[in-house]
Structures are given as structure tokens and as C-alpha cells.
Design a protein around this motif. Structure first.
Motif, PDB file in Angstrom:
ATOM      1  N   ILE A   1       5.579  10.116  -9.461  1.00  0.00           N
ATOM      2  CA  ILE A   1       5.341  11.224 -10.815  1.00  0.00           C
ATOM      3  C   ILE A   1       4.314  11.999 -10.026  1.00  0.00           C
ATOM      4  O   ILE A   1       4.741  13.216 -11.200  1.00  0.00           O
ATOM      5  N   SER A   2       3.534  12.633  -9.406  1.00  0.00           N
ATOM      6  CA  SER A   2       3.154  13.410  -8.767  1.00  0.00           C
ATOM      7  C   SER A   2       3.696  14.599  -8.864  1.00  0.00           C
ATOM      8  O   SER A   2       3.404  16.084  -9.715  1.00  0.00           O
TER       9      SER A   2
ATOM     10  N   SER B   1      -5.140   9.178 -13.479  1.00  0.00           N
ATOM     11  CA  SER B   1      -5.105   8.690 -13.380  1.00  0.00           C
ATOM     12  C   SER B   1      -4.249   8.224 -12.172  1.00  0.00           C
ATOM     13  O   SER B   1      -4.018   6.950 -11.205  1.00  0.00           O
ATOM     14  N   VAL B   2      -3.768   8.798 -11.538  1.00  0.00           N
ATOM     15  CA  VAL B   2      -3.068   8.797  -9.960  1.00  0.00           C
ATOM     16  C   VAL B   2      -4.410   8.517  -9.501  1.00  0.00           C
ATOM     17  O   VAL B   2      -4.458   7.516  -8.131  1.00  0.00           O
ATOM     18  N   ALA B   3      -5.204   9.160  -9.271  1.00  0.00           N
ATOM     19  CA  ALA B   3      -6.791   9.027  -7.949  1.00  0.00           C
ATOM     20  C   ALA B   3      -7.191   7.680  -8.643  1.00  0.00           C
ATOM     21  O   ALA B   3      -7.283   6.957  -7.749  1.00  0.00           O
ATOM     22  N   VAL B   4      -7.265   6.834  -9.829  1.00  0.00           N
ATOM     23  CA  VAL B   4      -7.548   6.142 -10.427  1.00  0.00           C
ATOM     24  C   VAL B   4      -6.843   4.729 -10.001  1.00  0.00           C
ATOM     25  O   VAL B   4      -6.874   3.594  -9.618  1.00  0.00           O
TER      26      VAL B   4
ATOM     27  N   ALA C   1       1.030  -1.042   0.005  1.00  0.00           N
ATOM     28  CA  ALA C   1      -0.097  -0.036  -0.160  1.00  0.00           C
ATOM     29  C   ALA C   1       0.866   1.455   0.209  1.00  0.00           C
ATOM     30  O   ALA C   1       0.638   2.328  -0.614  1.00  0.00           O
ATOM     31  N   ILE C   2       1.305   1.551   1.173  1.00  0.00           N
ATOM     32  CA  ILE C   2       2.824   2.494   1.110  1.00  0.00           C
ATOM     33  C   ILE C   2       3.565   2.672  -0.752  1.00  0.00           C
ATOM     34  O   ILE C   2       3.634   3.639  -1.077  1.00  0.00           O
ATOM     35  N   LEU C   3       3.574   1.672  -1.137  1.00  0.00           N
ATOM     36  CA  LEU C   3       4.367   1.698  -1.960  1.00  0.00           C
ATOM     37  C   LEU C   3       3.308   1.937  -3.301  1.00  0.00           C
ATOM     38  O   LEU C   3       4.467   3.091  -3.818  1.00  0.00           O
ATOM     39  N   VAL C   4       2.841   1.350  -3.507  1.00  0.00           N
ATOM     40  CA  VAL C   4       1.212   2.403  -4.265  1.00  0.00           C
ATOM     41  C   VAL C   4       1.370   3.463  -4.884  1.00  0.00           C
ATOM     42  O   VAL C   4       1.132   4.480  -5.702  1.00  0.00           O
ATOM     43  N   ILE C   5       1.311   4.017  -3.029  1.00  0.00           N
ATOM     44  CA  ILE C   5       1.022   5.424  -2.744  1.00  0.00           C
ATOM     45  C   ILE C   5       2.777   6.683  -3.017  1.00  0.00           C
ATOM     46  O   ILE C   5       2.808   7.519  -3.378  1.00  0.00           O
ATOM     47  N   VAL C   6       3.887   5.583  -2.971  1.00  0.00           N
ATOM     48  CA  VAL C   6       4.539   6.439  -3.199  1.00  0.00           C
ATOM     49  C   VAL C   6       4.953   6.635  -4.005  1.00  0.00           C
ATOM     50  O   VAL C   6       5.763   7.455  -5.016  1.00  0.00           O
ATOM     51  N   VAL C   7       4.746   5.459  -5.202  1.00  0.00           N
ATOM     52  CA  VAL C   7       5.224   5.986  -6.558  1.00  0.00           C
ATOM     53  C   VAL C   7       4.072   7.311  -7.381  1.00  0.00           C
ATOM     54  O   VAL C   7       4.774   7.418  -8.342  1.00  0.00           O
TER      55      VAL C   7
ATOM     56  N   ALA D   1       9.112   8.411   3.121  1.00  0.00           N
ATOM     57  CA  ALA D   1       9.835   7.983   1.756  1.00  0.00           C
ATOM     58  C   ALA D   1       9.847   9.998   1.037  1.00  0.00           C
ATOM     59  O   ALA D   1      10.562   9.613   0.320  1.00  0.00           O
ATOM     60  N   LEU D   2       9.341  10.050   1.249  1.00  0.00           N
ATOM     61  CA  LEU D   2       8.855  11.249   0.019  1.00  0.00           C
ATOM     62  C   LEU D   2       9.142  12.986   0.944  1.00  0.00           C
ATOM     63  O   LEU D   2       9.404  13.854  -0.099  1.00  0.00           O
ATOM     64  N   TRP D   3       9.600  12.795   1.891  1.00  0.00           N
ATOM     65  CA  TRP D   3       9.820  13.862   2.239  1.00  0.00           C
ATOM     66  C   TRP D   3      11.172  14.305   1.933  1.00  0.00           C
ATOM     67  O   TRP D   3      11.555  15.786   1.230  1.00  0.00           O
TER      68      TRP D   3
END
Length: 149
Positions: free
Chosen positions: A61-62, A75-78, A51-57, A124-126
Motif C-alpha cells: 500500500i505504501s 496508519s502504516v506504523a500503527v 507477520a510477513i503478510l501484514v508487513i507486505v500488505v 515478496a516486494l522486490w
């Protein structure tokens, strides 16, 4: 300039960022969820890591995207939405092993699961976020200057 956008230095930076993201995505759920005796720890940590991986990727990209349209947002939301829908379907339809039945549903009502996802994604994204803020503030390129107007 032949190697302006992608050179060896940028490749090493992307490689180091990827290693950091993978460590955060793997280690944080392991430490957070192995302490909870209510959950199947290995499966729960795996679900949380993914779940974290999907959100981080998707958020990485965003961050890199320079021109946002409704299609980018959709595309990100879907992508994230399909992951959660698939998790629920897969959680109901399993091989009905007694220890795995409705594991996803048990995770989704656990506050530690959601806290781990938020904290893991933020950690991860900080660094990526701070890097993009510093580049826009101190070394803006023409695209950044045009977006300011």
C-alpha cells in the motif's frame, strides 16, 4: 478513457502479483522454520507467515500511495504495531496448552524468525519495487513529473 486506470491487463497483473506474494508468504516460512527443532513448526510458520503478510500488505500500500502525509505514515506504523502488540498479548494469554505457551515470545528471541521476516518481505516486494522504479524512470505520468520538482 474509460478503462485507463483499471482494465483487464492491469487486473491480471494484480492477480499474478497477489499469487506470487501468497506463495512467498507461505513457502519461505515453511522451509525456514521447519528445520528448527526448538520451535513448534506449524504454529511458528503460521505466525511468521502472518507477520510477513501484514508487513507486505502495508508496504505494498505504501508503494502504491502517491501522496504521503503524516496520516499515511501513522496508519502504516500503527497497523504493524498493533499486529505485534496483539501477538505478544495472544502469546501470553492462550489456552495454556503445554506446547503453545509463550510460543510467540520464543519466536521473538529467535534470529531465524526475524531473518525469515526480512527475507520474505524483501523477496515478496522486490518485483513491485523494481516495477515502480521502472515506471517512474521510463514511463512517468504527470504526477511523477510533478513530484520531481
Amino acid at each position: 478513457p474509460l478503462h485507463l486506470l483499471f482494465n483487464a491487463r492491469r487486473f491480471v497483473l494484480y492477480l499474478a502479483t497477489g499469487v506470487f506474494h501468497s506463495l512467498v508468504v507461505t513457502v519461505i516460512p515453511l522451509f525456514a522454520l521447519y528445520a528448527d527443532e526448538q520451535l513448534n513448526a506449524t504454529r511458528s510458520a503460521g505466525n511468521t507467515s502472518y507477520a510477513i503478510l501484514v508487513i507486505v500488505v502495508n508496504l505494498k500500500i505504501s508503494l502504491v500511495t502517491q501522496y504521503w502525509t503524516w496520516a499515511n505514515f501513522l496508519s502504516v506504523a500503527v497497523s504493524i504495531g498493533i499486529f505485534w502488540a496483539w501477538e505478544i498479548v495472544l502469546g501470553v494469554w492462550q489456552d495454556m496448552a503445554p506446547d503453545n505457551v509463550f510460543e510467540t515470545q520464543r519466536l521473538m528471541v529467535d534470529g531465524l524468525y526475524w531473518l525469515t521476516i526480512v527475507v520474505g518481505t524483501a523477496i515478496a516486494l522486490w518485483g513491485d519495487y523494481l516495477f515502480h522504479v521502472a515506471v517512474r524512470a521510463f514511463w512517468p505520468n504527470p504526477i511523477h513529473r510533478a513530484q520531481e520538482f
